[in-house]
Design a protein around this motif. Sequence first.
Motif, PDB file in Angstrom:
ATOM      1  N   ASP A 161       5.723  15.513  -7.448  1.00 35.04           N
ATOM      2  CA  ASP A 161       6.556  16.626  -8.110  1.00 35.04           C
ATOM      3  C   ASP A 161       7.451  16.179  -9.430  1.00 35.04           C
ATOM      4  OD1 ASP A 161       5.453  18.127  -5.978  1.00 35.04           O
ATOM      5  OD2 ASP A 161       7.282  17.838  -4.953  1.00 35.04           O
ATOM      6  N   LEU A 162       7.638  15.032  -9.600  1.00 34.62           N
ATOM      7  CA  LEU A 162       8.605  14.467 -10.743  1.00 34.62           C
ATOM      8  C   LEU A 162       7.664  14.379 -11.892  1.00 34.62           C
ATOM      9  CD1 LEU A 162      10.738  11.935  -8.927  1.00 34.62           C
ATOM     10  CD2 LEU A 162      11.428  14.253  -9.686  1.00 34.62           C
ATOM     11  N   LEU A 163       6.197  13.908 -11.625  1.00 35.75           N
ATOM     12  CA  LEU A 163       5.347  13.514 -12.766  1.00 35.75           C
ATOM     13  C   LEU A 163       4.357  14.537 -13.079  1.00 35.75           C
ATOM     14  CD1 LEU A 163       4.486  10.004 -11.378  1.00 35.75           C
ATOM     15  CD2 LEU A 163       6.190  10.750 -13.202  1.00 35.75           C
ATOM     16  N   LEU A 164       4.373  15.637 -12.239  1.00 35.65           N
ATOM     17  CA  LEU A 164       3.159  16.711 -12.779  1.00 35.65           C
ATOM     18  C   LEU A 164       3.808  18.121 -12.443  1.00 35.65           C
ATOM     19  CD1 LEU A 164       0.382  15.344 -10.317  1.00 35.65           C
ATOM     20  CD2 LEU A 164       0.555  15.084 -12.701  1.00 35.65           C
ATOM     21  N   ARG A 165       3.474  18.948 -12.773  1.00 34.37           N
ATOM     22  CA  ARG A 165       3.896  20.515 -13.084  1.00 34.37           C
ATOM     23  C   ARG A 165       2.921  21.288 -12.589  1.00 34.37           C
ATOM     24  NH1 ARG A 165       5.156  21.163 -18.993  1.00 34.37           N
ATOM     25  NH2 ARG A 165       3.296  21.883 -19.619  1.00 34.37           N
ATOM     26  N   PRO A 166       2.773  22.304 -11.928  1.00 34.22           N
ATOM     27  CA  PRO A 166       1.862  23.259 -11.501  1.00 34.22           C
ATOM     28  C   PRO A 166       1.389  24.032 -12.811  1.00 34.22           C
ATOM     29  CG  PRO A 166       3.829  23.956 -10.429  1.00 34.22           C
ATOM     30  CD  PRO A 166       4.057  22.871 -11.263  1.00 34.22           C
TER      31      PRO A 166
ATOM     32  N   LYS B 237       0.711  -1.069   0.201  1.00 39.19           N
ATOM     33  CA  LYS B 237      -0.103   0.002   0.018  1.00 39.19           C
ATOM     34  C   LYS B 237       0.922   1.221  -0.176  1.00 39.19           C
ATOM     35  CE  LYS B 237      -4.442  -1.474   1.698  1.00 39.19           C
ATOM     36  NZ  LYS B 237      -5.519  -0.872   1.993  1.00 39.19           N
ATOM     37  N   VAL B 238       0.493   2.149  -0.951  1.00 35.55           N
ATOM     38  CA  VAL B 238       1.228   3.574  -1.024  1.00 35.55           C
ATOM     39  C   VAL B 238       0.170   4.357  -1.291  1.00 35.55           C
ATOM     40  CG1 VAL B 238       2.903   4.522  -2.523  1.00 35.55           C
ATOM     41  CG2 VAL B 238       3.037   2.164  -2.179  1.00 35.55           C
ATOM     42  N   PRO B 239       0.403   5.871  -0.649  1.00 37.64           N
ATOM     43  CA  PRO B 239      -0.371   6.818  -1.004  1.00 37.64           C
ATOM     44  C   PRO B 239      -0.374   7.325  -2.436  1.00 37.64           C
ATOM     45  CG  PRO B 239       1.113   7.359   0.285  1.00 37.64           C
ATOM     46  CD  PRO B 239       1.469   6.048   0.212  1.00 37.64           C
ATOM     47  N   TYR B 240      -1.751   7.191  -3.042  1.00 40.51           N
ATOM     48  CA  TYR B 240      -1.689   7.885  -4.349  1.00 40.51           C
ATOM     49  C   TYR B 240      -2.623   9.205  -4.563  1.00 40.51           C
ATOM     50  CZ  TYR B 240       0.791   4.089  -6.423  1.00 40.51           C
ATOM     51  OH  TYR B 240       1.525   3.052  -6.817  1.00 40.51           O
ATOM     52  N   PHE B 241      -2.443  10.158  -5.310  1.00 41.60           N
ATOM     53  CA  PHE B 241      -3.429  11.047  -5.747  1.00 41.60           C
ATOM     54  C   PHE B 241      -4.120  10.459  -6.823  1.00 41.60           C
ATOM     55  CE2 PHE B 241       0.006  14.528  -4.357  1.00 41.60           C
ATOM     56  CZ  PHE B 241      -0.844  14.733  -3.473  1.00 41.60           C
ATOM     57  N   VAL B 242      -5.528  10.777  -6.679  1.00 39.42           N
ATOM     58  CA  VAL B 242      -6.471  10.388  -7.822  1.00 39.42           C
ATOM     59  C   VAL B 242      -6.592  11.685  -8.634  1.00 39.42           C
ATOM     60  CG1 VAL B 242      -8.678   9.390  -8.197  1.00 39.42           C
ATOM     61  CG2 VAL B 242      -7.472   8.783  -6.106  1.00 39.42           C
TER      62      VAL B 242
ATOM     63  N   PHE C 224      -3.847   7.370 -11.281  1.00 40.37           N
ATOM     64  CA  PHE C 224      -3.111   7.352 -10.088  1.00 40.37           C
ATOM     65  C   PHE C 224      -1.813   7.790 -10.118  1.00 40.37           C
ATOM     66  CE2 PHE C 224      -7.055   4.710 -10.149  1.00 40.37           C
ATOM     67  CZ  PHE C 224      -7.572   4.968  -8.755  1.00 40.37           C
ATOM     68  N   ILE C 225      -1.236   8.729  -9.239  1.00 43.74           N
ATOM     69  CA  ILE C 225      -0.006   9.206  -9.296  1.00 43.74           C
ATOM     70  C   ILE C 225       0.358   8.941  -7.842  1.00 43.74           C
ATOM     71  CG2 ILE C 225       1.537  11.361  -9.530  1.00 43.74           C
ATOM     72  CD1 ILE C 225       0.567  10.385 -12.066  1.00 43.74           C
ATOM     73  N   PRO C 226       1.671   8.538  -7.728  1.00 42.24           N
ATOM     74  CA  PRO C 226       2.155   8.217  -6.102  1.00 42.24           C
ATOM     75  C   PRO C 226       2.546   9.597  -5.929  1.00 42.24           C
ATOM     76  CG  PRO C 226       3.412   6.803  -7.775  1.00 42.24           C
ATOM     77  CD  PRO C 226       2.463   7.725  -8.515  1.00 42.24           C
ATOM     78  N   VAL C 227       2.004   9.726  -4.553  1.00 41.04           N
ATOM     79  CA  VAL C 227       2.136  11.106  -3.729  1.00 41.04           C
ATOM     80  C   VAL C 227       3.543  11.594  -3.748  1.00 41.04           C
ATOM     81  CG1 VAL C 227       1.737  12.281  -1.766  1.00 41.04           C
ATOM     82  CG2 VAL C 227       0.002  10.903  -2.420  1.00 41.04           C
ATOM     83  N   ASP C 228       4.477  10.560  -3.426  1.00 36.89           N
ATOM     84  CA  ASP C 228       5.948  10.838  -3.422  1.00 36.89           C
ATOM     85  C   ASP C 228       6.639  11.059  -4.600  1.00 36.89           C
ATOM     86  OD1 ASP C 228       5.894   8.172  -4.193  1.00 36.89           O
ATOM     87  OD2 ASP C 228       7.649   7.540  -2.985  1.00 36.89           O
ATOM     88  N   LYS C 229       6.097  10.870  -5.800  1.00 37.11           N
ATOM     89  CA  LYS C 229       6.499  10.995  -7.056  1.00 37.11           C
ATOM     90  C   LYS C 229       5.910  12.092  -7.692  1.00 37.11           C
ATOM     91  CE  LYS C 229       8.756   6.722  -8.021  1.00 37.11           C
ATOM     92  NZ  LYS C 229       8.764   5.806  -7.114  1.00 37.11           N
TER      93      LYS C 229
END
Length: 173
Positions: A58-63, A30-35, A51-56
């Motif tokens: 900043d690497l996979l998304l940009r504001p 189990k890992v926390p993910y953003f939906v 689903f994007i892992p919360v800890d990643k």
Amino acid sequence: MFGIGSRAIDKRGRIFQIVAQEEKDFGSGKVPYFVLSPCFAYDFTHGYQCFIPVDKADLLLRPLLTKEEALDLLKQVPSIEILPKVGPHERKTQFQNLVNSGNRIDSLRVILTLLAYREERIRLNKAFSDFDTRLLRTLTGLLRDEISVVFNLSPNEIPSFVEKVCGMNLFLI
């Protein structure tokens, strides 16, 4: 940097809203993910979520840009120089590398270069390639979507809004 309710851009330039955070087990515990839900239909089916892992994140998304950043970017358009002429293979590689960098000035530089090249091809009564047409359509679509979300305007209002701010029509397709 990101949280529930935030909007973000993925590596392909699509805009999503973070609608939840959940613990998921995709094979490594189990890992926390953003939906994430897309803000626009793109090529997704109705109800699509990713689903994007919360800890990643900043690497996979940009504001998204702020309103001030977006206005500043659009005001720079008239001073952005187009890229020098190169052959079709070099152009394709160069454009893809610039677009993949995620740098918005570089994306605008590619848009302006493609628009100038398209006008030249029309003047010479020659075809504008399918690759160039798709790339121009994609880049202007991504620009339209982000500006639309940032300023809370309909995507249909964006071409005239952008032209008022930068003095140029970037949506000639």
